[in-house]
Scaffold this motif. Structure first.
Motif, mmCIF file in Angstrom:
data_model
loop_
_atom_site.group_PDB
_atom_site.id
_atom_site.type_symbol
_atom_site.label_atom_id
_atom_site.label_comp_id
_atom_site.label_asym_id
_atom_site.label_seq_id
_atom_site.Cartn_x
_atom_site.Cartn_y
_atom_site.Cartn_z
ATOM 1 N N GLU A 1 0.897 -1.301 -0.174
ATOM 2 C CA GLU A 1 -0.022 0.053 0.067
ATOM 3 C C GLU A 1 0.894 1.367 -0.121
ATOM 4 O OE1 GLU A 1 -3.338 0.278 -0.259
ATOM 5 O OE2 GLU A 1 -3.545 -2.135 -0.214
ATOM 6 N N PRO A 2 0.407 2.329 -0.681
ATOM 7 C CA PRO A 2 1.396 3.722 -0.559
ATOM 8 C C PRO A 2 1.478 4.294 0.763
ATOM 9 C CG PRO A 2 -0.693 4.063 -1.395
ATOM 10 C CD PRO A 2 -0.739 2.567 -1.409
ATOM 11 N N PRO A 3 2.385 4.828 1.152
ATOM 12 C CA PRO A 3 2.703 5.528 2.162
ATOM 13 C C PRO A 3 1.787 6.865 2.556
ATOM 14 C CG PRO A 3 4.295 5.946 0.919
ATOM 15 C CD PRO A 3 3.814 5.113 0.130
ATOM 16 N N LEU A 4 0.982 6.868 3.429
ATOM 17 C CA LEU A 4 0.045 8.115 3.685
ATOM 18 C C LEU A 4 0.536 8.909 4.870
ATOM 19 C CD1 LEU A 4 -3.086 6.439 2.455
ATOM 20 C CD2 LEU A 4 -2.114 8.055 1.257
ATOM 21 N N ASN A 5 0.604 10.265 4.598
ATOM 22 C CA ASN A 5 0.529 11.072 5.943
ATOM 23 C C ASN A 5 1.729 10.637 6.950
ATOM 24 O OD1 ASN A 5 -1.551 12.811 4.771
ATOM 25 N ND2 ASN A 5 -2.885 11.314 5.387
ATOM 26 N N THR A 6 2.679 10.259 6.548
ATOM 27 C CA THR A 6 3.991 10.017 7.502
ATOM 28 C C THR A 6 4.318 11.053 8.356
ATOM 29 O OG1 THR A 6 4.732 8.301 5.531
ATOM 30 C CG2 THR A 6 6.284 8.929 7.490
ATOM 31 N N TYR A 7 4.303 12.290 7.765
ATOM 32 C CA TYR A 7 4.450 13.481 8.565
ATOM 33 C C TYR A 7 3.194 14.420 8.273
ATOM 34 C CZ TYR A 7 9.025 11.960 9.303
ATOM 35 O OH TYR A 7 10.088 11.203 9.682
ATOM 36 N N LYS A 8 2.558 14.873 9.635
ATOM 37 C CA LYS A 8 1.435 15.858 9.585
ATOM 38 C C LYS A 8 1.894 17.287 9.977
ATOM 39 C CE LYS A 8 -1.606 11.901 11.133
ATOM 40 N NZ LYS A 8 -0.497 10.852 10.837
ATOM 41 N N PRO A 9 0.921 18.132 9.691
ATOM 42 C CA PRO A 9 1.245 19.675 9.657
ATOM 43 C C PRO A 9 1.691 20.087 11.203
ATOM 44 C CG PRO A 9 -0.918 19.246 8.498
ATOM 45 C CD PRO A 9 -0.286 17.929 9.113
ATOM 46 N N ARG B 1 9.510 7.462 -7.244
ATOM 47 C CA ARG B 1 9.967 7.313 -5.744
ATOM 48 C C ARG B 1 11.229 7.072 -5.542
ATOM 49 N NH1 ARG B 1 7.020 1.549 -5.412
ATOM 50 N NH2 ARG B 1 5.771 2.659 -6.938
ATOM 51 N N TYR B 2 12.325 7.174 -6.652
ATOM 52 C CA TYR B 2 13.633 7.199 -6.332
ATOM 53 C C TYR B 2 13.974 8.460 -6.495
ATOM 54 C CZ TYR B 2 12.931 1.841 -6.687
ATOM 55 O OH TYR B 2 12.403 0.697 -6.589
ATOM 56 N N TYR C 1 7.532 8.052 -0.907
ATOM 57 C CA TYR C 1 6.259 8.111 -1.591
ATOM 58 C C TYR C 1 6.288 7.258 -2.756
ATOM 59 C CZ TYR C 1 9.625 10.850 -4.291
ATOM 60 O OH TYR C 1 10.642 10.983 -5.009
ATOM 61 N N TRP C 2 4.900 7.134 -3.277
ATOM 62 C CA TRP C 2 4.949 6.672 -4.666
ATOM 63 C C TRP C 2 4.622 7.671 -5.744
ATOM 64 C CZ3 TRP C 2 1.389 1.746 -4.073
ATOM 65 C CH2 TRP C 2 2.075 0.611 -3.425
ATOM 66 N N GLU C 3 4.512 7.206 -7.021
ATOM 67 C CA GLU C 3 4.492 8.022 -8.103
ATOM 68 C C GLU C 3 2.998 8.522 -8.091
ATOM 69 O OE1 GLU C 3 7.801 5.598 -8.673
ATOM 70 O OE2 GLU C 3 5.714 5.059 -8.153
ATOM 71 N N GLY C 4 2.648 9.963 -8.271
ATOM 72 C CA GLY C 4 1.270 10.332 -8.400
ATOM 73 C C GLY C 4 1.046 10.935 -7.110
ATOM 74 N N ILE D 1 -5.593 8.735 -5.538
ATOM 75 C CA ILE D 1 -6.464 9.011 -6.509
ATOM 76 C C ILE D 1 -5.457 9.187 -7.645
ATOM 77 C CG2 ILE D 1 -7.801 10.664 -8.282
ATOM 78 C CD1 ILE D 1 -9.103 11.300 -5.536
ATOM 79 N N MET D 2 -4.308 9.629 -7.943
ATOM 80 C CA MET D 2 -3.256 9.896 -9.135
ATOM 81 C C MET D 2 -2.235 8.809 -8.982
ATOM 82 S SD MET D 2 -4.316 12.315 -10.985
ATOM 83 C CE MET D 2 -2.561 12.492 -12.218
ATOM 84 N N LEU D 3 -2.602 7.635 -8.287
ATOM 85 C CA LEU D 3 -1.331 6.764 -8.435
ATOM 86 C C LEU D 3 -1.367 6.107 -9.664
ATOM 87 C CD1 LEU D 3 -1.994 4.985 -4.854
ATOM 88 C CD2 LEU D 3 -0.273 6.358 -5.352
#
Length: 338
Positions: free
Chosen positions: A82-90, A159-160, A126-129, A216-218
């Motif tokens: 699964e793509p990484p999501l919100n590893t760091y928040k505001p 991602r690289y 991150y992943w592309e998109g 959405i844009m992955l």
């Protein structure tokens, strides 16, 4: 919303849904892919890049494209399901470092667009998109004593990253300025806070980032022989640059693209084209797998002698393939009606 959808629209059409689709696409006319003389921009400061981690990875400036696919690392970036999501928040952003800022456009382009490479040390994968959030310095003018709001920017690298080592990410940013309609003069008090901060940054400057965000844009990777239709205006091309680097520039053992990628890019004029050298190189090296159509609204003319509007050029091109491209035609027409 319609403009946002046009600038970042991606569709996947499995080839087995219509065996004539790929043949019809490859027979089409590519709009002016080799008619432009590139106005050179300043390359990355090689001394700065040598100082940056002092490693022997291939330095990929936006103006220098390798003839062969490049090995990437670390390979575990391919392991996640699964793509990484919100590893760091505001409230707890990651402090990254600016590696380089390059002007992407020529002198006749309306406005300035920059390619910005950020070193995240491999800590914000991150992943592309996907997108990064950027928190510019200073206080929120509407909430004194609090930080600026997060601004989202689509990531313009795979991602690289541009160094192929998984430790950087790139952004494509247009400097936002405001001109008074009565005087015609620039009003600095109304300029874009974050875009100007990014475009004015220098190597070594610190930057607070959040994310990554977005699913959405992955890049769809279930079918490596699928057809991908990418539609972009201006900096909306950012996520697609990441897609195309993964498809045609990087040697990823678990991802061997064998389908067709078709990019429609709309900008004002030749000097406004973004990453054009990269895209034309893919067109030369992978003619069976890549199509590249450009609409230059202030240079090209329509049949009536008027401006070549991007929406009209796109719609006319798509209509030529309406017999074998019904699903895509319907999807794009829904966007263009906006």
């Amino acid at each position: 919303m319609a403009q946002l959808a046009v600038s970042q629209l991606a569709m996947t059409v499995p080839p087995n849904s219509d065996s004539s689709l790929r043949r019809s696409l490859l027979k089409g006319h590519c709009i002016g892919s080799h008619e432009r003389s590139w106005v050179s921009v300043s390359p990355c400061d090689l001394k700065t890049r040598k100082q940056y981690r002092n490693c022997n990875v291939i330095c990929m400036s936006v103006q220098h494209v390798s003839r062969h696919k490049v090995a990437v690392s670390p390979l575990p970036l391919e392991d996640a399901k699964e793509p990484p999501l919100n590893t760091y928040k505001p409230k707890e952003p990651y402090t990254a470092t600016i590696v380089s800022v390059e002007r992407l456009v020529g002198p006749k382009a309306p406005g300035e667009t920059c390619h910005i490479v950020i070193d995240h040390g491999g800590n914000v994968p991150y992943w592309e998109g996907q997108s990064y959030g950027v928190i510019p310095p200073g206080e929120n003018p509407k909430k004194p004593g609090t930080p600026q709001n997060v601004r989202l920017y689509s990531i313009a690298s795979s991602r690289y990253g541009d160094f192929f080592d998984g430790k950087t990410a790139s952004l494509c940013v247009r400097r936002a300025v405001y001109y008074d309609p009565q005087t015609g003069k620039e009003d600095p008090s109304k300029k874009g806070v974050c875009s100007n901060f990014l475009c004015d940054s220098k190597p070594g400057d610190k930057i607070k980032i959040t994310g990554p965000s977005g699913k959405i844009m992955l890049l769809p990777e279930e079918d490596l022989n699928a057809t991908h239709i990418m539609v972009a205006t201006g900096t909306g091309v950012a996520p697609f640059r990441g897609y195309l680097r993964r498809m045609f520039m990087e040697d990823v053992l678990t991802y061997k693209f064998g389908g067709l990628a078709w990019l429609f890019l709309g900008v004002a004029n030749s000097d406004s084209l973004l990453y054009d050298d990269e895209f034309t190189k893919y067109l030369k090296d992978y003619p069976e797998n890549f199509r590249y159509d450009r609409a230059l609204s202030r240079e090209q003319k329509n049949k009536s002698g008027g401006k070549c509007m991007f929406k009209i050029r796109l719609k006319n091109t798509v209509t030529r393939y309406s017999n074998s491209w019904t699903m895509v035609l319907t999807s794009i027409s829904a966007v263009l009606k906006g």
